[in-house]
Enzyme design. Structure first.
Site, short mmCIF file in Angstrom:
data_model
loop_
_atom_site.label_atom_id
_atom_site.label_comp_id
_atom_site.label_asym_id
_atom_site.label_seq_id
_atom_site.Cartn_x
_atom_site.Cartn_y
_atom_site.Cartn_z
N TRP A 355 0.82 -1.22 0.00
CA TRP A 355 0.00 0.00 0.00
C TRP A 355 0.85 1.26 0.00
O TRP A 355 0.36 2.35 -0.27
CB TRP A 355 -0.96 0.01 1.19
N ASP A 356 2.13 1.09 0.31
CA ASP A 356 3.05 2.22 0.36
C ASP A 356 2.96 3.09 -0.88
O ASP A 356 3.07 4.32 -0.83
CB ASP A 356 4.50 1.73 0.44
N GLU A 484 1.19 -1.27 12.88
CA GLU A 484 1.32 -2.73 12.85
C GLU A 484 1.86 -3.27 14.18
O GLU A 484 2.11 -4.46 14.29
CB GLU A 484 2.24 -3.15 11.70
N LYS A 589 3.78 2.25 16.04
CA LYS A 589 4.86 2.12 15.05
C LYS A 589 4.89 3.29 14.09
O LYS A 589 5.95 3.77 13.70
CB LYS A 589 4.65 0.82 14.28
N GLN A 590 3.72 3.71 13.68
CA GLN A 590 3.65 4.79 12.68
C GLN A 590 2.28 5.44 12.79
O GLN A 590 1.38 4.90 13.41
CB GLN A 590 3.84 4.22 11.28
#
Lengths: 758, 758
Positions: A355-356, A484, A589-590
């Site tokens: 998906w990046d 994640e 994580k993000q």
């Protein structure tokens, strides 16, 4: 954090060779040309620890995963780009000693990647019995002939007398480091010593994935003249040996041209003749001539995309490195391809599409490449719609579920908590359609193929939600959000919010779609009403006391404490903590909630943005390469300049400074847009929608200025920010843009540039 | 549901052979003797689809799992019992035709497992060119010499003339069906044609798991006399051929004795001589004599454990089948062993130890085997405490985390959602200590080794909980409860309740423990206070409106509907639905909240039990073999007799009727206690605590009576339920028991039996 290359605006250079950093060096000096790429392995071979890596885009193998724990709906295999035959090999013996940087005594080491065009050069003086010889290597992968690689080795005898033996070869006897049971994926078909090529085919698989055949051919020039050495073959291998004797002051120059042809373009039995023809074209020029043509192509790219930073060479180097590496990975030449998280720089993530691309690459590519490049990325997804429908059916669901990891549209990752839980990628793909349409103004995609994508996605979400009788709301259980570091959560705010947005956008676009497409899609009024009901009654967890959106249902029950409470020697936590501890921790994580605030930026008030940023950012460990940029942009928007600059450095120099201690596996290619986004959307505050472009620029205190160019709706706009901000329309029709709330009018030419106080 | 064997109280017999049911037939006719076991493979070989399965207890291999997705805290390998060399092989050729039930024309087929002693017999008439020959096979694994297997083949010529050729062999060239990449686990060491054995060793592994060496020897008798055929060898193989010619009315009788010795007991270089000595002992008797001695051992077992059911032969057959199969799997001879979910009947679950033993087997074994057998199971866990501490450390946690799956105490499963989330096994292991102590009155375990187990477990829970500032309660996030149809849930009521109970029980037992053990454990007052605080403030989700305990935090947000709403052709759902759909559904695999109500039975009111049963049972699909029994017991307690009887049938005949369509993989050995528990704890209402035994018997309407025996604190008590309930103390000191609320006094002998109206 570890920095092994020197600061320079256009070079990634080092004068030291440290065996302990070999893998890191290889990742950072990887090169590619969209068609193929390779890590910074050494031509002459290397006996120390290193990671072999030569990859041909789109040639992959389905590694079986159906073992004991397989359950219905799990993918059958883990798809991975496999190591291709290594074709840079030029073994060197001098006076009987094999040159090997793990063993040979050397001095005066120099290694540099020139970012103007992705030229890798390396030189050192080898001190062997009876001679000192300077060896200089240069190589690049052509932007003119995509199938061609050019390698050049010069040997110059400094002292003594050197008997120099080259062994230029192709080696198909390769494995992936992460392959199960050291499996070999390639089977040799033939070796032709006469024509100088080998041909190999991927071994059969039980998953109906096509086998790939490749032909790799080499031809040499010695001191500028075509030369044929003594060729020998072994299964999957070709060797070509040349020998010469040089005295001090003398030298020899070996050029090796390589051509790689695959069955993605040419049938196996036609590959030899195709390779021969390509080789003739390649051989028509010297290394220097080929390099010139190659550099010219790159110069055009840079003219549209360069970002200049004054006053901070490290920042400057970081952004150029990122742009160069991204362009080496994908520049839209082949619509069947996409951009893997590690591009051609390592085997992790298997070279597949994530998906990046939509979430992080598209927003940058829209502005720095011709629109056709980004449109290619959108078409890639449309072409893979059948796979997306297949994925959804595998989960007993309607509509289209785009894969988390894929080569052909079919999910090929093998963790259930990712494959059928990290559903938010299905929103990013729809959001990229919105971004492309809003930025370029081109509605041809969204009204045709894009509408098929949007409706497929909407139908998926409409089936994937469930209605909770107790709460009288629609919910999405069992997902993994962008964070994640949690799996299988319920009602991830980001996922629910974006799912709802997908339904909205599909409903908004349907009336404008091409008639035949709309007719084929046949969204009934009842179906549309149901979508609207889901939009109206979607549950999106909120905590009114804290004034924040809640990451997911039970997030606030955690033992909430800031990431700053983690001892430094336990960072990054993913290398020190058990997965259980990570999953249960409050550490993020993000960007997760903040990713949603970033995407749907104009839907939230400054207070909402601030409250969520102030709550979530301190919990965030930024251990995804995709994290820092989004936070930098929001920090900039909220006036948190120091934080924005700190996070910029982290995203722009993530690999150059090995922030997360994982660059030895390969570069974080798809997150390399982060530096650009942080500058353009963060520092310059660029936003856009169907009504146009807006900016709200500021200059980070330790910079003296920065500038960038935007390719916007048939124009090139240059933005230069220093003590003031200057906007120049370099080419294209006049346009109004908003800067810090004020509308300015731009007409073509430097004379019409507008300077604004900031 | 599929029933391929006939109803009979002591036989599992069929007169039909259907190739489509081969695997099911093999599972149901598996035999074992605790030391080794095998599926109902055919001696003469079989060319159709079947599942090879011969297993030697405790010989296993660590199959690597460390592939791409590995994260800190994941186990390094998946441990599995590997297929051992097949030693039943007796190939048969008659007049040149290989006998093979997939191809040979046959009639008069008969196959029976005699549950008195686990004797497997099979016969059929083979119609080959020029002859009709009846072949009759018998085999058993000795309860007298654990290393010995006895096989007997009689060939009787019905018509014509038959040249009969036997090829009796041992075949070590075996793989597991589920092995990755068809990996072979055994490496041949030697084959000795002279002495008639082969020796093999498991291949090396990188995980420090010991290699196992086994020696398998055979010796033959022909018509009662020792005979040596023509022996040949190949790597890992031994063949021994005999040939004879028989006319109609004549026959031949081949007996094959096998001895299996492993490095678990005998060093590799001593195995040949040990096998020879064992073989001499085996050969001293005929097949018939060995069988008699074997049957005598079994007769003693049955005398203490048989359950008789009158008026329902199917129910009768079911319960005996279960008892026989369990005893063939484990009867306590080797404390290093345990009971795998499939025993020796298949390779699924890898022959390893699961929580099933403590949760389901111990409650039955306490009553039907000598106490030493159950104590052996408890000692097994104490012996593996170092592994449990290791597992906990792998998760960065204190205390002891017993493994979900193991051979040696170290976790060896490979799904994170099981290994470090299905934590409740750590409570079942503590609860078994409680049950053993309360039932037997023997405190020697709980005060010594058992206390070390309890404190290790308590320390784990005390570290694994977290304190939620928001709720001001202790919580347990990220677990999988007994309902494996959900993963990674928060605050599973069962887990939180049992964790709290573990802390309570540890605190209660500490003051009574052996001084030296208590001193070594060094639980400080502060630590004890902390445990008490956790007990006092443990969050256990409750819904007051529904009057139920809530399975986990967000369970009630699901789309709650009864399992009866699932279309019949979609059952079992685990074979028809994607894992995603199952995880998000409200359907429950096995007792979860109700498992806690079963264990801590006396802590809940009838109303609480009823409300929870009525809410959860309708959501339960009973697709775990461990489900029906617990529900049957609670249904019986709540007076839901019809439900109880329906669930009894399901648990007692789960494999015989292939209820869950998965018996072809192997039998559900560890859930075979379910039928017994349903009768004894369900229909007879047996309960116990430190104050004694209680009963509340009833007679299911379609039965005319049932009876069972209990081995209780040095006594054998017989319970017979018909129109009345009769209690007889067969042996042991006088005792008072409570029946339907009334205390009765029992003295030894039939004359003192008490008859109670029910």
């Amino acid at each position: 954090m570890k920095r092994i290359f020197e600061i320079d605006p256009w070079l990634i250079q080092t004068h030291r060779f440290d065996q302990a950093d070999k893998r890191l060096q290889e990742s950072i000096t990887a090169i590619g040309n969209g068609y193929m790429g390779m890590r910074g392995n050494f031509e002459e071979g290397y006996s120390g620890d290193y990671l072999q890596g030569t990859y041909i885009a789109g040639t992959w193998y389905p590694d079986k995963t159906r073992v004991g724990w397989w359950k219905n709906g799990y993918p059958e295999y883990f798809g991975k780009v496999i190591n291709a035959p290594s074709f840079i090999d030029i073994g060197i013996q001098i006076n009987g000693e094999t040159i090997d940087l793990a063993k040979t005594k050397t001095r005066d080491f120099d290694l540099a990647l020139d970012m103007h065009q992705g030229l890798l050069t390396r030189s050192f003086i080898a001190e062997v019995e009876g001679a000192e010889v300077r060896l200089t290597f240069r190589r690049f992968l052509s932007a003119v002939i995509k199938e061609a690689a050019f390698i050049d080795v010069a040997a110059e005898v400094i002292s003594g007398r050197a008997k120099i033996k080259f062994d230029a070869g192709i080696n198909g006897n390769v494995v992936n480091e992460d392959s199960n049971y050291d499996e070999h994926f390639w089977v040799p078909d033939q070796e032709d010593a006469d024509k100088g090529f080998i041909q190999m085919t991927t071994k059969p698989n039980p998953f109906k994935v096509p086998q790939f055949t490749i032909t790799v051919m080499q031809a040499l020039r010695l001191d500028g003249e075509p030369a044929v050495g003594t060729r020998t073959t072994a299964p999957g291998q070709l060797h070509e040996q040349l020998e010469m004797l040089c005295d001090a002051g003398e030298g020899v120059h070996l050029e090796k041209d390589v051509v790689v042809v695959t069955s993605r373009d040419v049938k196996p039995d036609e590959q030899a003749s195709r390779a021969t023809a390509l080789m003739q074209a390649a051989q028509a020029n010297t290394f220097a001539q080929s390099l010139d043509a190659h550099t010219a192509v790159w110069a055009k790219r840079w003219a549209q995309s360069d970002v200049a930073i004054n006053g901070d060479d490290a920042a400057q180097q970081g952004i150029r490195f990122n742009i160069a590496q991204m362009f080496m990975t994908y520049y839209g030449e082949d619509k069947r391809l996409n951009m893997g998280p590690k591009g051609f720089t390592g085997e992790k993530y298997g070279g597949a599409t994530y998906w990046d691309t939509e979430a992080y690459v598209v927003p940058m590519y829209l502005a720095v490449t011709p629109p056709s490049v980004t449109k290619g990325l959108l078409e890639y997804r449309h072409d893979q719609l059948p796979g997306a429908y297949h994925n959804s059916q595998q989960q007993n669901l309607a509509g289209a579920l785009f894969p988390m990891v894929t080569f052909n549209g079919i999910e090929c990752h093998n963790e259930w908590e990712i494959t059928f839980e990290e559903l938010h990628r299905n929103a990013a793909i729809a959001f990229a359609v919105y971004q492309y349409t809003a930025y370029t103004g081109d509605e041809s995609y969204v009204n045709g193929p894009g509408l098929e994508v949007l409706v497929g996605i909407a139908r998926f979400w409409a089936d994937r939600v469930h209605f909770s009788q107790r709460k009288q709301q629609y919910m999405i259980h069992g997902v993994t959000g962008p964070n994640e570091y949690e799996n299988n959560v319920n009602n991830n705010w980001y996922t629910n919010t974006m799912a709802s947005w997908c339904l909205e956008y599909a409903l908004a676009r349907l009336p404008k779609g091409d008639q035949d497409v709309v007719a084929k899609l046949a969204v009934s009024p009842e179906e549309a009403d149901h979508w609207q009901d889901i939009i109206d009654r979607m549950y999106k967890p909120v905590d009114h006391e804290l004034g924040i959106f809640v990451q997911h249902d039970t997030f606030l029950d955690k033992d909430i404490r800031p990431a700053s409470s983690i001892p430094a020697d336990q960072r990054p936590i993913n290398q020190h903590w058990s997965w259980d501890r990570i999953l249960r921790s409050p550490f993020i994580k993000q960007a997760d909630v903040l990713q949603g605030i970033y995407f749907l930026n104009d839907r939230f008030s400054k207070e909402q943005k601030e409250a969520n940023f102030d709550f979530y950012e301190p919990l965030t460990v930024h251990e995804s390469s995709l994290s820092a940029s989004i936070h930098a942009i929001l920090a900039a928007e909220l006036g948190k300049e120091e934080k924005a600059v700190e996070l910029y450095a982290r995203t722009a120099r993530l690999d150059l400074d090995n922030y997360n201690n994982d660059t030895d596996d390969g570069l974080h290619i798809t997150s390399m847009s982060g530096g650009w986004l942080a500058i353009v959307q963060g520092f310059a505050g660029m936003r856009y929608d169907e009504h146009g472009l807006r900016f709200k620029p500021f200059l980070p205190t330790n910079w003296s200025g920065y500038s960038f160019k935007l390719n916007y709706q048939g124009r090139i706009i240059a933005v230069t920010v220093g003590d003031t901000a200057e906007f120049e329309l370099i080419a294209g029709p006049a346009i109004d843009v908003t800067v810090s709330g004020k509308m300015i009018h731009l007409e073509e030419g430097a004379a019409h540039a507008q300077r604004i106080n900031i």
